[in-house]
Design an enzyme around this catalytic site. Structure first.
Site, PDB file in Angstrom:
ATOM      1  N   PRO A  39       4.416   2.249  -2.893  1.00 41.03           N
ATOM      2  CA  PRO A  39       4.482   3.626  -3.404  1.00 41.03           C
ATOM      3  C   PRO A  39       3.184   3.987  -4.122  1.00 41.03           C
ATOM      4  O   PRO A  39       2.710   3.217  -4.964  1.00 41.03           O
ATOM      5  CB  PRO A  39       5.662   3.570  -4.388  1.00 41.03           C
ATOM      6  CG  PRO A  39       5.734   2.130  -4.818  1.00 41.03           C
ATOM      7  CD  PRO A  39       5.306   1.333  -3.621  1.00 41.03           C
ATOM      8  N   GLN A 116      10.804   6.329  -3.438  1.00 40.85           N
ATOM      9  CA  GLN A 116      10.887   5.713  -4.765  1.00 40.85           C
ATOM     10  C   GLN A 116      11.341   6.759  -5.779  1.00 40.85           C
ATOM     11  O   GLN A 116      10.839   7.885  -5.769  1.00 40.85           O
ATOM     12  CB  GLN A 116       9.529   5.146  -5.197  1.00 40.85           C
ATOM     13  CG  GLN A 116       9.663   4.301  -6.468  1.00 40.85           C
ATOM     14  CD  GLN A 116       8.333   3.840  -7.037  1.00 40.85           C
ATOM     15  OE1 GLN A 116       7.426   4.644  -7.226  1.00 40.85           O
ATOM     16  NE2 GLN A 116       8.212   2.550  -7.342  1.00 40.85           N
ATOM     17  N   TYR A 203       6.757   2.842 -17.652  1.00 40.90           N
ATOM     18  CA  TYR A 203       7.435   4.130 -17.509  1.00 40.90           C
ATOM     19  C   TYR A 203       8.837   4.037 -18.131  1.00 40.90           C
ATOM     20  O   TYR A 203       9.168   3.064 -18.797  1.00 40.90           O
ATOM     21  CB  TYR A 203       7.462   4.534 -16.032  1.00 40.90           C
ATOM     22  CG  TYR A 203       6.066   4.810 -15.492  1.00 40.90           C
ATOM     23  CD1 TYR A 203       5.270   5.815 -16.038  1.00 40.90           C
ATOM     24  CD2 TYR A 203       5.525   4.048 -14.453  1.00 40.90           C
ATOM     25  CE1 TYR A 203       3.987   6.063 -15.557  1.00 40.90           C
ATOM     26  CE2 TYR A 203       4.248   4.291 -13.969  1.00 40.90           C
ATOM     27  CZ  TYR A 203       3.478   5.297 -14.520  1.00 40.90           C
ATOM     28  OH  TYR A 203       2.215   5.546 -14.051  1.00 40.90           O
ATOM     29  N   ARG A 251      11.886  -1.871  -8.487  1.00 38.61           N
ATOM     30  CA  ARG A 251      10.542  -2.332  -8.867  1.00 38.61           C
ATOM     31  C   ARG A 251      10.490  -2.622 -10.357  1.00 38.61           C
ATOM     32  O   ARG A 251      10.772  -1.748 -11.176  1.00 38.61           O
ATOM     33  CB  ARG A 251       9.483  -1.293  -8.511  1.00 38.61           C
ATOM     34  CG  ARG A 251       8.126  -1.636  -9.127  1.00 38.61           C
ATOM     35  CD  ARG A 251       6.976  -0.883  -8.543  1.00 38.61           C
ATOM     36  NE  ARG A 251       6.583  -1.432  -7.255  1.00 38.61           N
ATOM     37  CZ  ARG A 251       5.370  -1.298  -6.719  1.00 38.61           C
ATOM     38  NH1 ARG A 251       4.439  -0.625  -7.348  1.00 38.61           N
ATOM     39  NH2 ARG A 251       5.095  -1.830  -5.554  1.00 38.61           N
ATOM     40  N   GLY A 358      -0.861  -1.567  -0.897  1.00 36.04           N
ATOM     41  CA  GLY A 358      -1.227  -0.244  -1.388  1.00 36.04           C
ATOM     42  C   GLY A 358      -2.656   0.113  -1.056  1.00 36.04           C
ATOM     43  O   GLY A 358      -2.973   0.680  -0.002  1.00 36.04           O
ATOM     44  N   ARG A 359      -3.585  -0.274  -1.947  1.00 28.38           N
ATOM     45  CA  ARG A 359      -4.972   0.202  -1.830  1.00 28.38           C
ATOM     46  C   ARG A 359      -5.646  -0.218  -0.541  1.00 28.38           C
ATOM     47  O   ARG A 359      -6.491   0.509  -0.022  1.00 28.38           O
ATOM     48  CB  ARG A 359      -5.783  -0.286  -3.043  1.00 28.38           C
ATOM     49  CG  ARG A 359      -5.402   0.446  -4.322  1.00 28.38           C
ATOM     50  CD  ARG A 359      -5.858  -0.279  -5.553  1.00 28.38           C
ATOM     51  NE  ARG A 359      -5.126  -1.527  -5.730  1.00 28.38           N
ATOM     52  CZ  ARG A 359      -5.216  -2.316  -6.788  1.00 28.38           C
ATOM     53  NH1 ARG A 359      -6.012  -1.985  -7.782  1.00 28.38           N
ATOM     54  NH2 ARG A 359      -4.513  -3.432  -6.881  1.00 28.38           N
TER      55      ARG A 359
HETATM   56  C1  LIG Z   1      -3.219   5.676  -6.054  1.00 32.61           C
HETATM   57  C2  LIG Z   1      -2.122   4.792  -6.564  1.00 32.61           C
HETATM   58  C3  LIG Z   1      -0.912   5.357  -6.961  1.00 32.61           C
HETATM   59  C4  LIG Z   1       0.164   4.543  -7.352  1.00 32.61           C
HETATM   60  N1  LIG Z   1       1.384   5.108  -7.611  1.00 32.61           N
HETATM   61  C5  LIG Z   1       2.463   4.312  -7.789  1.00 32.61           C
HETATM   62  C6  LIG Z   1       3.772   4.863  -7.789  1.00 32.61           C
HETATM   63  O1  LIG Z   1       4.007   6.046  -7.546  1.00 32.61           O
HETATM   64  N2  LIG Z   1       4.809   3.996  -8.021  1.00 32.61           N
HETATM   65  C7  LIG Z   1       4.608   2.654  -8.231  1.00 32.61           C
HETATM   66  O2  LIG Z   1       5.568   1.926  -8.434  1.00 32.61           O
HETATM   67  N3  LIG Z   1       3.370   2.119  -8.183  1.00 32.61           N
HETATM   68  C8  LIG Z   1       2.319   2.903  -7.930  1.00 32.61           C
HETATM   69  N4  LIG Z   1       1.077   2.334  -7.752  1.00 32.61           N
HETATM   70  C9  LIG Z   1       0.960   0.861  -7.706  1.00 32.61           C
HETATM   71  C10 LIG Z   1       1.043   0.373  -6.237  1.00 32.61           C
HETATM   72  O3  LIG Z   1       2.318   0.622  -5.696  1.00 32.61           O
HETATM   73  C11 LIG Z   1       0.754  -1.138  -6.133  1.00 32.61           C
HETATM   74  O4  LIG Z   1       1.745  -1.843  -6.835  1.00 32.61           O
HETATM   75  C12 LIG Z   1      -0.608  -1.509  -6.684  1.00 32.61           C
HETATM   76  O5  LIG Z   1      -1.611  -0.637  -6.194  1.00 32.61           O
HETATM   77  C13 LIG Z   1      -0.965  -2.962  -6.339  1.00 32.61           C
HETATM   78  O6  LIG Z   1      -0.958  -3.151  -4.935  1.00 32.61           O
HETATM   79  P1  LIG Z   1      -2.343  -3.128  -4.079  1.00 32.61           P
HETATM   80  O7  LIG Z   1      -3.234  -4.177  -4.678  1.00 32.61           O
HETATM   81  O8  LIG Z   1      -1.910  -3.461  -2.667  1.00 32.61           O
HETATM   82  O9  LIG Z   1      -2.929  -1.758  -4.199  1.00 32.61           O
HETATM   83  C14 LIG Z   1      -0.008   3.141  -7.407  1.00 32.61           C
HETATM   84  C15 LIG Z   1      -1.249   2.583  -7.058  1.00 32.61           C
HETATM   85  C16 LIG Z   1      -2.283   3.383  -6.615  1.00 32.61           C
HETATM   86  C17 LIG Z   1      -3.586   2.743  -6.192  1.00 32.61           C
END
Ligand SMILES: Cc1cc2nc3c(=O)[nH]c(=O)nc-3n(C[C@H](O)[C@H](O)[C@H](O)COP(=O)(O)O)c2cc1C
Length: 401
Positions: A39, A116, A203, A251, A358-359
């Site tokens: 998400p 989510q 949160y 989560r 995610g990223r």
């Molecule tokens: C742009 C962005 C927005 C995010 N928004 C949420 C969100 O809406 N809900 C959530 O649980 N985590 C959010 N996260 C965290 C990601 O879901 C993820 O847990 C985090 O980026 C680590 O994973 P990654 O290393 O694959 O990016 C966000 C991360 C990024 C980069």
């Protein structure tokens, strides 16, 4: 029970040598592969919280790019819980239609649709990240984005410099629990296959779970049972409003990491997460989505950047592994999982059932398809949309000098 023989409610299809590209059945839902788009809030909507064409095209790319499940950003269940004026919402029925159009597209593509549910609690009323991520102030008010008072487990700031939140009363908690249930019912109407509850990253729900933030003395505070109460009530409310056939994910911040990366004992601990996971399972939750941190400013990513700390690959995977090993619940690993071989190794080692990315998907919307190629699962480009794959495979056969 070892991690490897664990299937719980989930049944796996072991016909493929690759676990990442094997299916997984949870309740009546079959995940086509183990890749889930994590998400990610985009802060791109209007104050009415509507999911827009921008969100549609943004998320559709990841379905085309090999994610078996695409999860929306956190959809806000009550407007007081918006992080920013750019958040998408699911607090009223008007917000269902554009989400349904998107879910229909995913289903036409053979992709599962996950949503989510989110409430930012003490971290509400903020600037968008690229505008500073600080509290909304006069500058934003003059542009029509006035601040409002956030709500939390308790009165008082959890992060220095942010707006002072107000602790929810027991009656307001009941209304909020109902709001989660109503939001889940709307997500079902939109056709989503999976719902994930955001109880991490400082949160609202995390502000109740963590002793760092929750100093209440009533039934929603005090010992672990009191601090978990709202999360468990939310899980039950969602289960009551969400079909028995469909999975619920939760989560959590598996640990608070309050002081530094090597301090495990302060605040919410992995042992607390194990207890919570067992209780959530009893209330019909199927998968723990294992994140960490965020309860205070000192463990935010901004702080990492200031202190020049580096991220490490798969740094949260050990939490998914421990919860999976010590409880009868499945887990999803997330956090700096960068390529197919890394994701495959996590699954092969029995550390998680699903992998959220995610990223890395932001840098490569075809991450899933590239992972299949890295693992030798798709030598003929057959997982790609035929209108891409036919040409790319032909070009490969011809070769480039
Ligand atoms: C742009 C962005 C927005 C995010 N928004 C949420 C969100 O809406 N809900 C959530 O649980 N985590 C959010 N996260 C965290 C990601 O879901 C993820 O847990 C985090 O980026 C680590 O994973 P990654 O290393 O694959 O990016 C966000 C991360 C990024 C980069």
């Amino acid at each position: 029970m070892t991690a490897m023989n664990k299937t719980s409610a989930a049944e796996t299809n072991s016909s493929s040598a690759s676990l990442l590209f094997s299916s997984l059945r949870v309740r009546d839902v079959t995940f086509p592969n183990r890749i889930v788009l994590a998400p990610m809030q985009m802060y791109k909507t209007a104050p009415d919280g509507m999911f827009t064409d921008w969100h549609f095209q943004h998320l559709a790319r990841f379905a085309i790019g090999g994610a078996g499940t695409v999860m929306t950003e956190g959809l806000i269940v009550d407007p007081v819980g918006r992080n920013t004026y750019g958040d998408c919402g699911i607090w009223n029925d008007d917000q269902i239609a554009p989400l349904k159009k998107f879910v229909d597209f995913l289903h036409g593509n053979g992709t599962l649709a996950a949503c989510q549910l989110h409430h930012a609690g003490p971290k509400s009323a903020r600037q968008r990240p690229w505008e500073g991520l600080g509290p909304l102030g006069e500058a934003e008010a003059s542009k029509g984005e006035a601040p409002w008072q956030p709500v939390s487990s308790c009165d008082g700031r959890s992060v220095d410099g942010w707006h002072q939140p107000r602790g929810l009363t027991p009656d307001e908690i009941k209304q909020l629990v109902d709001a989660y249930g109503a939001a889940a019912a709307r997500c079902d109407k939109a056709g989503f296959d999976v719902v994930d509850v955001h109880a991490a990253h400082g949160y609202l729900l995390h502000s109740f779970l963590s002793p760092v933030a929750n100093t209440r003395t009533d039934e929603y505070g005090g010992d672990l049972n009191g601090r978990m109460r709202i999360a468990l009530e939310v899980a039950s409310a969602i289960r009551a409003n969400w079909p028995e056939t469909k999975p619920i994910f939760f989560r959590i911040s598996s640990v608070d990491w309050r002081k530094d990366l090597d301090t495990r004992s302060d605040g919410w601990t992995i042992e607390d997460s194990v207890v919570l996971a067992r209780e959530l399972k009893k209330r019909g939750v199927d998968v723990i989505d294992c994140s960490s941190g965020g309860i205070r400013a000192e463990n935010s990513l901004m702080d990492y950047a200031k202190q020049r700390r580096k991220l490490t690959r798969g740094h949260q995977v050990p939490y998914a592994e421990q919860i999976r090993r010590e409880t009868p619940i499945s887990t999803m690993a997330v956090g700096v999982i960068l390529d197919g071989p890394q994701a495959e190794a996590i699954l092969q080692a029995g550390q998680a059932d699903l992998i959220a990315v995610g990223r890395e998907f932001l840098t490569d919307p075809h991450w899933g398809l590239h992972a299949a190629q890295q693992l030798g699962v798709d030598p003929e480009w057959s997982l790609w949309p035929p209108s891409y794959g036919w040409w790319l495979s032909l070009r490969e056969k011809i070769g480039i000098e």
